[in-house]
Scaffold this motif. Structure first.
Motif, PDB file in Angstrom:
ATOM      1  N   PHE A   1     -67.010  -0.959 -26.190  1.00 48.15           N
ATOM      2  CA  PHE A   1     -67.950  -0.680 -25.116  1.00 48.15           C
ATOM      3  C   PHE A   1     -68.962   0.400 -25.514  1.00 48.15           C
ATOM      4  N   GLY A   2     -68.980   0.737 -26.799  1.00 53.67           N
ATOM      5  CA  GLY A   2     -70.007   1.636 -27.304  1.00 53.67           C
ATOM      6  C   GLY A   2     -69.585   3.066 -27.528  1.00 53.67           C
TER       7      GLY A   2
ATOM      8  N   GLY B   1     -68.867   9.287 -22.193  1.00 51.52           N
ATOM      9  CA  GLY B   1     -68.279   9.117 -20.871  1.00 51.52           C
ATOM     10  C   GLY B   1     -68.513   7.754 -20.262  1.00 51.52           C
ATOM     11  N   PRO B   2     -69.763   7.269 -20.145  1.00 47.41           N
ATOM     12  CA  PRO B   2     -69.982   5.944 -19.550  1.00 47.41           C
ATOM     13  C   PRO B   2     -69.271   4.827 -20.313  1.00 47.41           C
ATOM     14  N   ALA B   3     -69.252   4.909 -21.641  1.00 47.43           N
ATOM     15  CA  ALA B   3     -68.571   3.872 -22.422  1.00 47.43           C
ATOM     16  C   ALA B   3     -67.071   3.907 -22.174  1.00 47.43           C
ATOM     17  N   LEU B   4     -66.487   5.110 -22.126  1.00 51.71           N
ATOM     18  CA  LEU B   4     -65.057   5.228 -21.879  1.00 51.71           C
ATOM     19  C   LEU B   4     -64.694   4.703 -20.492  1.00 51.71           C
ATOM     20  N   GLN B   5     -65.497   5.046 -19.494  1.00 49.07           N
ATOM     21  CA  GLN B   5     -65.204   4.574 -18.145  1.00 49.07           C
ATOM     22  C   GLN B   5     -65.341   3.069 -18.042  1.00 49.07           C
ATOM     23  N   ALA B   6     -66.348   2.502 -18.724  1.00 46.89           N
ATOM     24  CA  ALA B   6     -66.495   1.044 -18.731  1.00 46.89           C
ATOM     25  C   ALA B   6     -65.281   0.390 -19.368  1.00 46.89           C
ATOM     26  N   ALA B   7     -64.784   0.971 -20.456  1.00 46.83           N
ATOM     27  CA  ALA B   7     -63.599   0.421 -21.114  1.00 46.83           C
ATOM     28  C   ALA B   7     -62.381   0.517 -20.201  1.00 46.83           C
TER      29      ALA B   7
END
Length: 779
Positions: free
Chosen positions: A188-189, A199-205
């Motif tokens: 997810f980047g 943060g946004p990539a971790l939350q999306a994952a």
């Protein structure tokens, strides 16, 4: 050049890892001109910032950078020549050796470069059977994947190929299906470079893991986030190989595992959790939490590191409970509260959890004026507070008590939920902590702390700090520090194995009083009231019922052992009988009675303050009463207040039918407190004695007598009294006998001794010492 370049069998490339200081990098292969050498840093071609020395030399040369490449950068030097012919031989012209050698040297050098390029290309092995390895035409390979057919020839397949595990019973699966078995944050980047906001990539994952019910993996590296993260409970688990660096707003939880729902987060695995705060918290806001684990049931959790928060990790029972899980603990650094065991509502609980390991530490310069704790048991106002059955194996605490001021509390365990049960810690290590392994602020019960090592500069003990709000003495500390052999062997302080046989007639304080060997009698309603130990501890009082094998104790009376509590504050009372209630009175160093500002505590029941005039602290239940069908009240610890220097510890009648058979008092093997009775004290003794050196018995004619009244405090009518005499020199003639009786010039506190000559002739006794003894009769 003196001669042509000699081209040896040397690969035309050299790799280096810069160290931040080196400027000269050697290339061991020859080049013809400076333009033949390509210089790259981290794969990028460089055109300036360096000079080249050694062109035209057979042994190669060196590249000199004007500024050293930064440490860790990759330096590549390789020969890249222009493939062109630069010579021309004329028909019938002179064929010069040097020109020919130069041409051949360039050809060899070019061939070496081709060989290096081929080594990095996909090619068939020389020993392989020839196969068609030519790519299909553009239209035949568009939107398809490159593959190999059954004879190893190149072909193309659909973009949705299937895989088959090489085992019997396996079924074909698509690559997408196979790859989706386990999600990665990098899908997810997330970069993990410690700089970019992942943060946004971790939350999306995490959201994807929850939506698919998959296990999420956060790979190596430092994943910086400026937003709080939540892994919903629907995800099957989490594995972290790197770390989360929280750089978001204060007063937030960096990582929440399980967002809360009607269902539990059950039978899941969370491994390698590592969350660090970019800057250490000021420890003022308890909403500043590193990891929150919510509603976990039968889960396995491994926490590698949590650092820099007010609360490092909080295990939370919210909608439901947190229970039956195992937590493997790593490093908890620079947190005011390392692990907070917590409930948020009255419908939640936090029970039956096992903790393995854990190093709770603070640096010496972190928030030096603030208290800090390793593990805390807590709850929200009105929430369920009976945390029970928590077991810790081998935790270590290095909490840094020193600082400014030096009285900062640095205590491994803080129990402030109010009603904790069965908190057990084995093999505790304490470094630079307060001299308390735990602080109890409520009614905690059945807690055990085994302290294996203390390194606070010198061994200062490891007790329990009971605050003013504590209602139970519910903790036992077993210090193993150089005393392992003594563990499990409590020291007997006093014992009345058969109380009925200890009863004797004692009328000092009451005309029909009953006293007991080595024990004091207490009154529930003393007149006055008295103010000190001498006034409260009676030698004997009435209203006891002496049965054949027991002693009936009314509610207005108590029997107690008086102990010196200067150093020992923890005692264990054991009583055999029925309807008996534990009683404690406390006195300061001047033997003045202590009031309710210095409370005493019991372990398995609450202590009630009876007030004046008795000044009793007494249990709120009988020792033989049962709880849930089990007589646990008979296992009773008594913890005295720090102000106590003397104490009366015993039992009173819980009802008018109370009966006592035996009473014993124990303490830790670390102490040997004195039992106070007799001597200058009026209680606990049957025998009184005195000597008198002032009597010179006159010459006695046959049958004559002489008398002497001797003061003996405590003697009363009915006591057995005896007298004997020893001359100052020589031997007393047997013709004179000495008889004693209670009385004399006063009706009490004196003995009259009569010397009578029973021989037939005059006897001179002369000076000597008169010994008088009185014994109270048993009844």
């Amino acid at each position: 050049m003196a001669e042509h370049i000699r081209i040896g069998d040397v690969a035309p490339r050299a790799h280096y890892a810069a160290d931040g200081a080196q400027t000269a990098f050697i290339f061991p292969f020859p080049i013809f001109e400076n333009d033949d050498l390509e210089v790259r840093l981290d794969g990028l071609v460089q055109s300036e910032g360096f000079t080249i020395q050694g062109a035209g030399e057979s042994g190669g040369g060196v590249v000199l950078f004007s500024v050293p490449p930064a440490a860790g950068r990759q330096v590549l030097l390789r020969r890249v020549m222009v493939i062109e012919r630069v010579t021309d031989f004329q028909a019938n012209g002179v064929l010069r050796a040097r020109t020919l050698n130069d041409e051949l040297d360039r050809q060899v050098a070019s061939l070496q470069e081709v060989r290096e390029e081929l080594r990095g290309a996909v090619r068939a092995d020389p020993g392989d059977v020839p196969a068609a390895l030519t790519l299909p035409l553009r239209d035949g390979r568009a939107n398809r994947l490159l593959a190999f057919d059954s004879v190893g020839a190149i072909t193309t397949v659909s973009r949705d190929p299937v895989l088959l595990a090489p085992f019997g019973g396996a079924i074909p699966r698509t690559i997408e299906d196979k790859l989706a078995e386990r999600l990665s944050a990098r899908d997810f980047g997330a970069t993990g470079n410690g700089v970019a906001d992942d943060g946004p990539a971790l939350q999306a994952a995490m959201n994807a893991a929850a939506a698919s019910g998959k296990h999420l993996e956060i790979g190596e590296g430092t994943h910086r986030t400026t937003i709080p993260l939540v892994l919903p409970g629907a995800a099957s688990g989490l594995t972290m190989r790197g770390s989360i660096l929280y750089a978001g707003p204060a007063g937030e939880t960096a990582l929440t595992v399980g967002e809360g729902a009607a269902a539990r987060n059950q039978a899941k695995t969370y491994q390698g959790l590592r969350v660090l705060r970019a800057t250490v918290s000021d420890w003022l806001d308890e909403r500043d939490i590193g990891i929150a684990l919510r509603n976990l049931d039968a889960c396995q959790v491994e926490i590698r590191q949590v650092e820099g928060f007010t609360i490092g990790v909080r295990t939370m029972g919210v909608e439901l409970g947190f229970e039956d899980s195992t937590l493997v603990l790593g490093r908890f650094v620079n947190n005011r509260i390392g692990l907070d065991i917590y409930t948020a509502t009255s419908a939640a609980w936090n029970n039956s959890v096992r903790y393995i390991g854990g190093h709770f530490a603070n640096s010496s310069g972190t928030n030096t004026a603030m208290d800090r704790f390793g593990v805390r048991f807590s709850c929200a106002a009105g929430a369920y507070n009976r945390h029970n059955a928590h077991v810790f194996m081998g935790p270590a605490f290095e909490l840094q008590r020193q600082g400014s001021p030096g009285t900062v509390a640095a205590i491994p365990f803080l129990l402030q939920a109010g009603d904790e049960r069965g908190i057990i810690a084995r093999g505790v290590r304490m470094e630079q902590c307060s001299p308390f392994v735990a602080r109890h602020a409520g009614g905690a019960n059945d807690c055990l702390y085994e302290v294996a090592y203390i390194g606070t500069y010198a061994f200062t003990g490891a007790g329990i700090d009971y605050t003013a709000s504590a209602t139970r003495a519910g903790g036992t500390v077993i210090p193993l520090h150089q005393s392992t052999a003594a563990q499990g062997s409590p020291r007997l302080v006093a014992s009345a194995e058969n109380l009925r046989r200890r009863a004797f007639r004692q009328t000092i304080d009451s005309t029909d009083g009953v006293g007991f060997d080595q024990m004091a009698v207490l009154s529930g309603n003393p007149s006055g009231p008295p103010t000190n130990l001498t006034g409260f501890a009676f030698a004997g009082l009435s209203h006891f019922t002496l049965n054949a094998d027991t002693v009936g104790i009314p509610t207005s009376r108590a029997l107690a052992f008086i102990v010196d509590a200067s150093t020992c504050k923890e005692f264990f009372i054991a009583a055999e009988g029925s309807e008996l209630r534990p009683v404690v009175m406390q006195f300061d160093a001047a033997e003045n009675v202590l009031d309710n500002t210095s409370p005493a505590l019991f372990s398995n029941m609450n202590a009630a303050w009876a007030g004046s005039p008795s000044f009793f602290w007494e249990g709120n239940a009988d020792l033989d009463s049962v709880v849930g069908g089990v007589g646990i009240n008979s296992l009773q610890r008594v913890t005295l207040h720090g102000n106590a220097r003397f104490a009366a510890i015993g039992v009173r009648g819980g009802t008018a039918a109370a009966a006592l058979k035996a009473l014993r008092l124990y303490c830790s093997p670390l102490h040997a407190p004195a039992l106070i009775y007799g001597g200058s004290r009026r209680w606990g003794v049957r025998e009184y004695s005195v000597s008198d050196t002032g009597w010179t018995v006159p010459a006695l004619a046959a049958g004559a007598t002489a008398t002497r009244d001797v003061a003996l405090h405590g003697v009363r009518q009915g006591d057995f009294v005896q007298a004997s005499f020893a001359k100052a020199s020589g031997f007393q003639n047997g013709g004179v006998v000495f008889q004693a009786s209670v009385g004399g010039t006063a009706s009490a506190d004196a003995v009259r001794v009569t010397a009578q000559n029973i021989s037939g002739s005059s006897v001179t006794v002369d000076a000597g010492t008169l010994f008088v003894r009185a014994v109270k009769p048993r009844i």
